[in-house]
Structures are given as C-alpha cells and as structure tokens.
Design an enzyme around this catalytic site. Structure first.
Site, mmCIF file in Angstrom:
data_model
loop_
_atom_site.group_PDB
_atom_site.id
_atom_site.type_symbol
_atom_site.label_atom_id
_atom_site.label_comp_id
_atom_site.label_asym_id
_atom_site.label_seq_id
_atom_site.Cartn_x
_atom_site.Cartn_y
_atom_site.Cartn_z
ATOM 1 N N ARG A 46 -12.029 15.785 7.673
ATOM 2 C CA ARG A 46 -12.759 16.145 6.436
ATOM 3 C C ARG A 46 -14.182 16.561 6.768
ATOM 4 O O ARG A 46 -14.808 15.995 7.668
ATOM 5 C CB ARG A 46 -12.793 14.955 5.469
ATOM 6 C CG ARG A 46 -11.449 14.662 4.869
ATOM 7 C CD ARG A 46 -11.477 13.392 4.049
ATOM 8 N NE ARG A 46 -10.490 12.450 4.538
ATOM 9 C CZ ARG A 46 -10.416 11.164 4.195
ATOM 10 N NH1 ARG A 46 -11.275 10.659 3.341
ATOM 11 N NH2 ARG A 46 -9.494 10.390 4.701
ATOM 12 N N ASN A 92 -13.320 -0.230 17.832
ATOM 13 C CA ASN A 92 -12.813 0.025 19.199
ATOM 14 C C ASN A 92 -13.686 0.867 20.111
ATOM 15 O O ASN A 92 -13.548 0.787 21.323
ATOM 16 C CB ASN A 92 -11.442 0.721 19.104
ATOM 17 C CG ASN A 92 -10.406 -0.185 18.464
ATOM 18 O OD1 ASN A 92 -10.163 -1.268 18.963
ATOM 19 N ND2 ASN A 92 -9.836 0.255 17.365
ATOM 20 N N HIS A 135 -13.104 2.901 0.075
ATOM 21 C CA HIS A 135 -13.131 1.845 1.108
ATOM 22 C C HIS A 135 -13.797 0.569 0.578
ATOM 23 O O HIS A 135 -14.277 -0.252 1.363
ATOM 24 C CB HIS A 135 -13.900 2.282 2.377
ATOM 25 C CG HIS A 135 -13.283 3.407 3.128
ATOM 26 N ND1 HIS A 135 -14.036 4.410 3.708
ATOM 27 C CD2 HIS A 135 -12.001 3.698 3.420
ATOM 28 C CE1 HIS A 135 -13.239 5.270 4.312
ATOM 29 N NE2 HIS A 135 -11.994 4.874 4.145
ATOM 30 N N ARG A 163 -2.567 -2.089 -3.441
ATOM 31 C CA ARG A 163 -3.786 -1.299 -3.242
ATOM 32 C C ARG A 163 -3.697 -0.102 -4.195
ATOM 33 O O ARG A 163 -2.710 0.643 -4.176
ATOM 34 C CB ARG A 163 -3.863 -0.799 -1.817
ATOM 35 C CG ARG A 163 -5.058 0.088 -1.627
ATOM 36 C CD ARG A 163 -4.989 0.851 -0.348
ATOM 37 N NE ARG A 163 -6.172 1.681 -0.224
ATOM 38 C CZ ARG A 163 -6.207 2.831 0.427
ATOM 39 N NH1 ARG A 163 -5.122 3.300 1.008
ATOM 40 N NH2 ARG A 163 -7.306 3.516 0.504
ATOM 41 N N GLY A 185 -11.052 1.784 12.726
ATOM 42 C CA GLY A 185 -10.563 2.219 14.042
ATOM 43 C C GLY A 185 -11.652 2.539 15.049
ATOM 44 O O GLY A 185 -11.644 2.020 16.176
ATOM 45 N N ASN A 224 0.876 -1.175 0.000
ATOM 46 C CA ASN A 224 0.000 0.000 0.000
ATOM 47 C C ASN A 224 0.914 1.227 0.000
ATOM 48 O O ASN A 224 1.443 1.610 1.044
ATOM 49 C CB ASN A 224 -0.894 -0.035 1.244
ATOM 50 C CG ASN A 224 -1.864 1.129 1.294
ATOM 51 O OD1 ASN A 224 -1.781 2.056 0.486
ATOM 52 N ND2 ASN A 224 -2.772 1.096 2.238
HETATM 53 P P1 AMP Z 1 -8.361 4.005 11.078
HETATM 54 O O1 AMP Z 1 -8.353 5.126 10.083
HETATM 55 O O2 AMP Z 1 -9.297 2.902 10.734
HETATM 56 O O3 AMP Z 1 -6.974 3.500 11.414
HETATM 57 O O4 AMP Z 1 -8.939 4.629 12.443
HETATM 58 C C1 AMP Z 1 -8.189 5.545 13.209
HETATM 59 C C2 AMP Z 1 -9.107 6.235 14.204
HETATM 60 O O5 AMP Z 1 -9.772 5.274 15.025
HETATM 61 C C3 AMP Z 1 -8.370 7.120 15.204
HETATM 62 O O6 AMP Z 1 -8.111 8.390 14.704
HETATM 63 C C4 AMP Z 1 -9.375 7.179 16.340
HETATM 64 O O7 AMP Z 1 -10.291 8.225 16.102
HETATM 65 C C5 AMP Z 1 -10.129 5.881 16.268
HETATM 66 N N1 AMP Z 1 -9.807 4.961 17.370
HETATM 67 C C6 AMP Z 1 -8.813 4.054 17.455
HETATM 68 N N2 AMP Z 1 -8.852 3.419 18.649
HETATM 69 C C7 AMP Z 1 -9.902 3.925 19.338
HETATM 70 C C8 AMP Z 1 -10.496 3.676 20.621
HETATM 71 N N3 AMP Z 1 -9.998 2.772 21.459
HETATM 72 N N4 AMP Z 1 -11.572 4.430 20.977
HETATM 73 C C9 AMP Z 1 -12.081 5.353 20.152
HETATM 74 N N5 AMP Z 1 -11.593 5.612 18.916
HETATM 75 C C10 AMP Z 1 -10.517 4.911 18.518
#
Ligand code: AMP
Length: 401
Positions: free
Chosen positions: A243, A337, A182, A92, A333, A7
């Site tokens: 964004r 989570n 996505h 990717r 994310g 990627n």
């Molecule tokens: P991604 O782009 O899928 O890697 O998601 C990243 C985002 O997931 C981060 O900027 C956070 O806003 C969110 N994130 C990751 N871990 C947690 C958590 N334990 N609780 C809340 N938000 C989370």
C-alpha cells in the site's frame, strides 16, 4: 470458560480456541480458499492430538465453521468432547464506524450497524458478517457472539486529529474522517507496556508502531488513542508492503488521466502494487528486501529507507502532539522480528534520548526492552496478541450479561 475466536476474511477464516482458565490456546487453525475449493489447517496444542492439513470442500463459510467444529470435537484432532463446551464466540470485525467505541454482544441491531459500516470497509465487513451469520447457523442462536472492532480503540481520537480539512458536510453527511485500524493490537501492546514499565496506563504517553504487512502507528495518552496514521481506509499513513501510504490526490488524478486508468484500476495499483513492493520491484516482504539490500540493490535499500523515514517522522509528530513520550513500542511481523529495521528506525530517536541495547535488540519475538537502562525514552518489543484481547472482551461481556 472456552472461547472460540474467529477472524473471517472473504475466502479465509482463522480461528483459535482459548481456555480462559489460564488463557491457554487449546487449538488454532485456518480455513483457506472458501468458496473456491477449500483447505483446512488445524493445530491442537494438547499432547497426543494430531495436526490436520489437507484439502476439504468448503463451498461457504458455513461449511468452514462446520469443518472447524468437526476438527475441534474429533477423537484424533480434537480438544473438546462436544460443541456445547464452547461458551461464546468472539469475532474480529474491522469497521465499527462511529457506532462502536468498545466490544459488544451481537444482536440484530448490532448486525445492522455493522452492515451499515460496509461502505466504509467494503472488503472486510461483509466477510466478518458472513462469519457471524455462519456461526449463528452452525452453533445456534443460544451461543453468544461478540464483536471486537479494529476501529473501536481509536474512537477517543479528538476532532482536531480525526477530521480531514474538507467541507464539513462530508463528515456530517458522509462520515468521511480518520477512523484508524489495528486498534486491538495497539490496545494490547499499550497495556503490556504499562505492565512492563510498572506504571499505570493513565500516567503514560506511548507510541505503538504496528509494523507488518499493513503498518500503522498510534499515539496513546493515558491509555487512550489520540492519533493514528491510518485514515478513512487502511491505505494511508506509512508506505506498507503493497500500500502506498500518504499520497497527493492531485498526482492520482494526473496518473489516471495520463494512463486512462479507471478509479478501480488506480486503487488496485495504490493498494496492491505500491509500498515497498512498488519501490523495490522485488517483494513486499522485508526479509527479501533485507537480503537484496545487503547484496547492494539500490531500490530495495530505498524502499527500506523510506519505510524507516516514515516511521521516524510519524513517531516524531506524535511525540510533539503529546508533548512527550515515555516509551516507543514495536510490534507485528516486522516490529517483532526485524532487528535491522528497529535499529535503523531508532537511529532517528537520539534527540529523544533513546539508546538501543544492541544485544537486547538482537532477540526476536519476545517481550523485551531494547533500550539501555539509562535511555530516557524506553524502547520495547512486544509480540502482539489480538486473539487474546478478543477472547478477554468476549469473556468480560459474558460476565456482565
Ligand atoms: P504481519 O502482517 O504482522 O504478519 O507481518 C508480516 C510481515 O512481517 C512480512 O511480510 C515481513 O515483511 C515481515 N517479517 C516477518 N518475519 C520477518 C523477519 N524475520 N525479518 C524481517 N521481516 C519479517
């Protein structure tokens, strides 16, 4: 069969080496600051092999690929005896325009078409092309390279959902339409949901909520994407980390005139300074916003409320568009989570007959039903895995060669 998944970003390159015999990740890592100075993080998954995390000179993506291959084949950090054990590379690629509705073996014609999509993804496609060219240079022409597009899954969206209500020639001549992004993630989680529900995809109406730094929602009917919230670019749809999501072009013109912004300055604001960061003035990270909201910060609370509201009304729109929904999926994310975000969003879904199982919802990062057994619409958390889709597509294309 061993597949290297790449990627490539403009100054970074993420990789994973997957042994398709059991779909085991043998090693993964990240090259950063390519073209600036260079840093490499490498993590083998085999006992006795060392992690590597240090500055390495990476003047271009070619040196980055060379450094990755060197680590993958080294005695101390490596998991391969030689580069020849890599059967193929899966890349990717962000934008395939209307050229690609599935993954393809890269040849000159394909590379030209990816290049032709560059105006549609000026930040991403050139970086993806650089990664492909660097792999060809370092690994040789004989190693097959496969492109897996973020946009391909959404090519099944019908005209009524992908068209913008602009003069038709802007679609015909300039290809301005909703493409969606996505796609690899939405495709992966919908297939997993079908397995978890024990029903074929063809019989399911699913709504996938990919909620991360960038967020998009996808309506999936019979295994096909039928609508999605991102558009011509990944800027629109939900408010995201930085964004803006949906905006009125009239307000953009008003702000540009009032503050004398150029179009590039305005787009920088919309892409990098908006979303939950812009609203809260604190952070784009939901962990920081949760903490601030818990301490009573009103703007952090508003940012979270806006995000949840937009997810809820988009899901509601898609349930209406499909005339029903069997399951709502949370991934990426935030989706994987943040139990509080999931719980707050699901409060909007009682009209659909959704009931959250609080104990299940308190789990993190695993495949799990978070709805009660009698919930009419199922709620599922599924950690996404775009790399495995890329590796599988690469393998499938090699098998058909
Ligand atoms: P991604 O782009 O899928 O890697 O998601 C990243 C985002 O997931 C981060 O900027 C956070 O806003 C969110 N994130 C990751 N871990 C947690 C958590 N334990 N609780 C809340 N938000 C989370």
């Amino acid at each position: 069969m061993k597949i290297l998944v790449i990627n490539a970003g403009s100054s970074s390159l993420k990789y994973q080496l997957v042994d398709m015999d059991g779909e085991k990740v043998l090693a993964q890592g990240l090259c950063e600051r390519i073209g600036i100075d260079g840093h490499l993080k490498h993590k083998p998954s085999i006992d006795g092999k060392q992690k590597f995390d240090a500055d390495v000179s990476l003047p271009s993506h070619s040196e980055a690929i060379e450094a990755v291959i060197e680590k993958l084949t080294s005695k101390e950090y490596g998991v391969l005896n030689s580069m020849s054990e890599i059967n193929a590379v899966g890349h990717r690629v962000v934008h395939g325009g209307e050229y690609f509705n599935s993954s393809v073996l890269i040849n000159d014609e394909v590379l030209n078409a990816i290049e032709a999509c560059t105006p549609l993804a000026p930040l991403h496609n050139p970086a993806n092309i650089t990664g492909i060219v660097a792999c060809k240079k370092v690994m040789g022409e004989s190693v097959p390279q496969i492109a897996v597009f973020d946009t391909a899954f959404h090519q099944t969206i019908p005209g009524k959902a992908f068209m913008y209500a602009l003069p038709y020639e802007y679609y015909e001549n300039d290809k301005v339409r909703r493409y969606g992004f996505h796609g690899t993630s939405h495709r992966y989680v919908s297939a997993r949901a079908s397995d978890m529900l024990g029903k074929p995809l063809e019989e399911l109406k699913l709504i996938s909520c990919h909620m991360g730094n960038g967020s998009s929602i996808c309506a999936i009917e019979g295994g096909n994407s039928v609508d999605t919230s991102m558009g011509f670019t990944p800027l629109v749809g939900l408010p995201m980390g930085t964004r803006c999501g949906q905006m009125d072009a009239g307000a953009i013109q008003y702000l540009m005139k009032k503050h004398g912004y150029s179009i590039d300055e305005m787009l920088h604001i919309l892409n990098k300074k908006s979303g939950v960061l812009g609203i809260s003035g604190i952070s784009s990270d939901f962990r920081d916003l949760d903490e601030a909201a818990d301490k009573g910060n009103e703007r952090a609370k508003l940012a979270l409320d806006m995000f949840n509201y937009w997810v809820a009304k988009t899901v509601g729109g898609y349930a209406a568009a499909m005339n029903g929904v069997d399951a709502i999926i949370f991934t990426a994310g935030i989706g994987e989570n943040s139990k509080s975000t999931r719980a707050d969003i699901c409060e909007y879904f009682t009209y659909l007959g959704c009931q959250v199982d609080e104990q299940a919802n308190s789990k993190r990062g695993e495949e799990i039903f978070i709805s009660t057994p009698d919930s009419r619409v199922k709620l599922i958390v599924i950690p996404t895995n775009e790399e495995i889709v890329i590796a599988r597509d690469t393998c499938d294309i090699l098998d058909k060669k």
